[in-house]
Design an enzyme around this catalytic site. Structure first.
Site, PDB file in Angstrom:
ATOM      1  N   HIS A   1       0.840  -1.212   0.000  1.00 42.88           N
ATOM      2  CA  HIS A   1       0.000   0.000   0.000  1.00 42.88           C
ATOM      3  C   HIS A   1       0.872   1.258   0.000  1.00 42.88           C
ATOM      4  O   HIS A   1       0.432   2.332   0.414  1.00 42.88           O
ATOM      5  CB  HIS A   1      -0.939   0.001   1.209  1.00 42.88           C
ATOM      6  CG  HIS A   1      -2.000  -1.039   1.129  1.00 42.88           C
ATOM      7  ND1 HIS A   1      -2.725  -1.447   2.231  1.00 42.88           N
ATOM      8  CD2 HIS A   1      -2.453  -1.792   0.104  1.00 42.88           C
ATOM      9  CE1 HIS A   1      -3.581  -2.400   1.868  1.00 42.88           C
ATOM     10  NE2 HIS A   1      -3.445  -2.622   0.585  1.00 42.88           N
TER      11      HIS A   1
ATOM     12  N   CYS B   1       4.131   7.688 -14.546  1.00 43.28           N
ATOM     13  CA  CYS B   1       5.217   6.749 -14.856  1.00 43.28           C
ATOM     14  C   CYS B   1       5.588   5.864 -13.668  1.00 43.28           C
ATOM     15  O   CYS B   1       6.399   4.946 -13.828  1.00 43.28           O
ATOM     16  CB  CYS B   1       6.440   7.505 -15.358  1.00 43.28           C
ATOM     17  SG  CYS B   1       7.301   8.436 -14.076  1.00 43.28           S
TER      18      CYS B   1
HETATM   19  N1  APR Z   1      -0.800  -8.026  17.777  1.00 45.20           N
HETATM   20  C1  APR Z   1      -1.581  -8.822  16.997  1.00 45.20           C
HETATM   21  N2  APR Z   1      -2.724  -8.392  16.378  1.00 45.20           N
HETATM   22  C2  APR Z   1      -3.067  -7.109  16.596  1.00 45.20           C
HETATM   23  C3  APR Z   1      -2.339  -6.227  17.433  1.00 45.20           C
HETATM   24  C4  APR Z   1      -1.145  -6.737  18.037  1.00 45.20           C
HETATM   25  N3  APR Z   1      -0.361  -5.983  18.803  1.00 45.20           N
HETATM   26  N4  APR Z   1      -2.950  -5.005  17.429  1.00 45.20           N
HETATM   27  C5  APR Z   1      -4.042  -5.134  16.637  1.00 45.20           C
HETATM   28  N5  APR Z   1      -4.122  -6.402  16.137  1.00 45.20           N
HETATM   29  C6  APR Z   1      -5.074  -6.935  15.164  1.00 45.20           C
HETATM   30  C7  APR Z   1      -6.473  -6.342  15.226  1.00 45.20           C
HETATM   31  O1  APR Z   1      -7.264  -7.055  16.129  1.00 45.20           O
HETATM   32  C8  APR Z   1      -6.953  -6.530  13.781  1.00 45.20           C
HETATM   33  O2  APR Z   1      -7.501  -7.826  13.587  1.00 45.20           O
HETATM   34  O3  APR Z   1      -4.574  -6.566  13.883  1.00 45.20           O
HETATM   35  C9  APR Z   1      -5.656  -6.433  12.964  1.00 45.20           C
HETATM   36  C10 APR Z   1      -5.488  -5.102  12.234  1.00 45.20           C
HETATM   37  O4  APR Z   1      -6.453  -5.068  11.220  1.00 45.20           O
HETATM   38  P1  APR Z   1      -6.819  -3.681  10.498  1.00 45.20           P
HETATM   39  O5  APR Z   1      -6.963  -2.632  11.509  1.00 45.20           O
HETATM   40  O6  APR Z   1      -7.983  -3.973   9.610  1.00 45.20           O
HETATM   41  O7  APR Z   1      -5.512  -3.346   9.669  1.00 45.20           O
HETATM   42  P2  APR Z   1      -5.061  -3.951   8.266  1.00 45.20           P
HETATM   43  O8  APR Z   1      -5.518  -5.363   8.115  1.00 45.20           O
HETATM   44  O9  APR Z   1      -3.629  -3.680   8.113  1.00 45.20           O
HETATM   45  O10 APR Z   1      -5.892  -3.010   7.242  1.00 45.20           O
HETATM   46  C11 APR Z   1      -5.673  -3.176   5.885  1.00 45.20           C
HETATM   47  O11 APR Z   1      -6.994  -1.232   5.404  1.00 45.20           O
HETATM   48  O12 APR Z   1      -7.553   0.802   6.181  1.00 45.20           O
HETATM   49  C12 APR Z   1      -6.866   0.161   5.199  1.00 45.20           C
HETATM   50  O13 APR Z   1      -5.014   0.850   3.916  1.00 45.20           O
HETATM   51  C13 APR Z   1      -5.379   0.499   5.200  1.00 45.20           C
HETATM   52  O14 APR Z   1      -3.493  -0.984   4.960  1.00 45.20           O
HETATM   53  C14 APR Z   1      -4.726  -0.815   5.604  1.00 45.20           C
HETATM   54  C15 APR Z   1      -5.734  -1.843   5.179  1.00 45.20           C
HETATM   55 ZN    ZN Z   2       6.444  10.469 -14.085  1.00 44.65          ZN
END
Ligand code: APR
Ligand code: ZN
Length: 263
Positions: free
Chosen positions: A125, A136
């Site tokens: 991302h 480009c």
């Molecule tokens: N250790 C393990 N798990 C954890 C911890 C921790 N310390 N802290 C939070 N979590 C878990 C949460 O319970 C949740 O299930 O990590 C997960 C994070 O999920 P999201 O908040 O949905 O994040 P992510 O999966 O990276 O989101 C994907 O969504 O908002 C967009 O672009 C953004 O890259 C991001 C994408």
């Molecule tokens: Zn360019």
């Protein structure tokens, strides 16, 4: 928990090509909020999520206005410059140093894997610490353009010195295509691996969440989740097992076990 950690140690030591996939959960112990966890950014502020869904469309419609808003409103993720990696990030670096982990594919835009010294990193991302030409694909360091000066002189959006295209932050917005280079490299890695360690992601955002499913289709890949909560990968049996807990506590224990085993 201990039994599953021992199993992960055995699986990692037996792997020929292990990779890691990470999400916002691995950075919460560095003080950066995740998105969908109990105190996630979207969980706390659904309106902010709705705004985020409109961001790319706004950029395409009026990149000047998009940049002005970007330069005058605070970042949702807080001050990333000051953020430091936690034991979860360093544990993955250690597994790479031991030659067990071949790469990390992250959804995180916070640059903490880099700060922790990972060498083979794919930022699926993008990174909020970089800029990218939307024509480009060329990427630039954040300070490659004097954005404040451009704003003062009414010269926004910044333009690509190579092709004249419009420059955007490298972070990939909802609805924005994943940059071709990182999309194909990540699929290649997911196609090559015989073990996938998935750390701190809710696995609900696509196309990233397709990577474990692609690896599962290949059959022999061992898929291990380390997450505070079960995910659709757990519920649908895409992963072989979930080690439920904090990445910053579990990953160092796994590294400790691997080090003992390889010794
Ligand atoms: N250790 C393990 N798990 C954890 C911890 C921790 N310390 N802290 C939070 N979590 C878990 C949460 O319970 C949740 O299930 O990590 C997960 C994070 O999920 P999201 O908040 O949905 O994040 P992510 O999966 O990276 O989101 C994907 O969504 O908002 C967009 O672009 C953004 O890259 C991001 C994408
Ligand atoms: Zn360019």
């Amino acid at each position: 928990m201990e039994k599953l950690i021992e199993r992960a140690v055995r699986d990692l030591c037996g792997s020929a090509y292990a990779i890691a996939l990470t999400g916002a959960g691995i950075s919460t112990e560095s003080g950066i909020a995740d998105f969908r966890g109990p105190s996630g950014i979207w969980t706390r502020d659904p309106e902010a999520e709705r705004r985020a869904y409109r961001s790319y469309e706004k950029f395409l419609r009026n990149p000047k206005e998009w940049w002005e808003e970007r330069l005058t409103s605070p970042s949702l993720l807080g001050n990333l410059e000051k953020a430091v990696p936690n034991p979860g990030h360093y544990a993955l670096t250690e597994l790479e140093r031991l030659g067990i982990l071949k790469c990390v594919i992250t959804q995180n835009v916070d640059g903490l894997h880099q700060k922790a010294g990972i060498t083979n990193l794919f930022e699926y991302h993008g990174s909020v610490l970089k800029l990218r030409c939307v024509s480009c694909g060329l990427r630039f360091a954040q300070d490659a353009f004097d954005l404040e000066k451009l704003r003062r002189e009414d010269q926004l959006p910044p333009r690509c010195p190579k092709c004249g295209g419009i420059i955007k932050t490298d972070g990939v917005a909802f609805g924005e295509p994943i940059p071709g280079d990182v999309a194909s490299q990540s699929l290649e890695e997911a196609g090559k691996c015989d073990l996938m360690l998935i750390c701190g992601t809710s696995a609900v955002v696509y196309p990233f969440a397709n990577l474990p499913r692609f690896a599962r289709e290949r059959g022999k890949t061992i898929i291990i989740e380390i997450n505070a909560d079960p995910t659709p990968l757990t519920e649908e049996g895409i992963s072989d097992y979930l080690i439920q807990g904090k990445t910053g506590e579990i990953l160092p224990k796994i590294v400790e076990g691997v080090k003992k085993a390889v010794k």
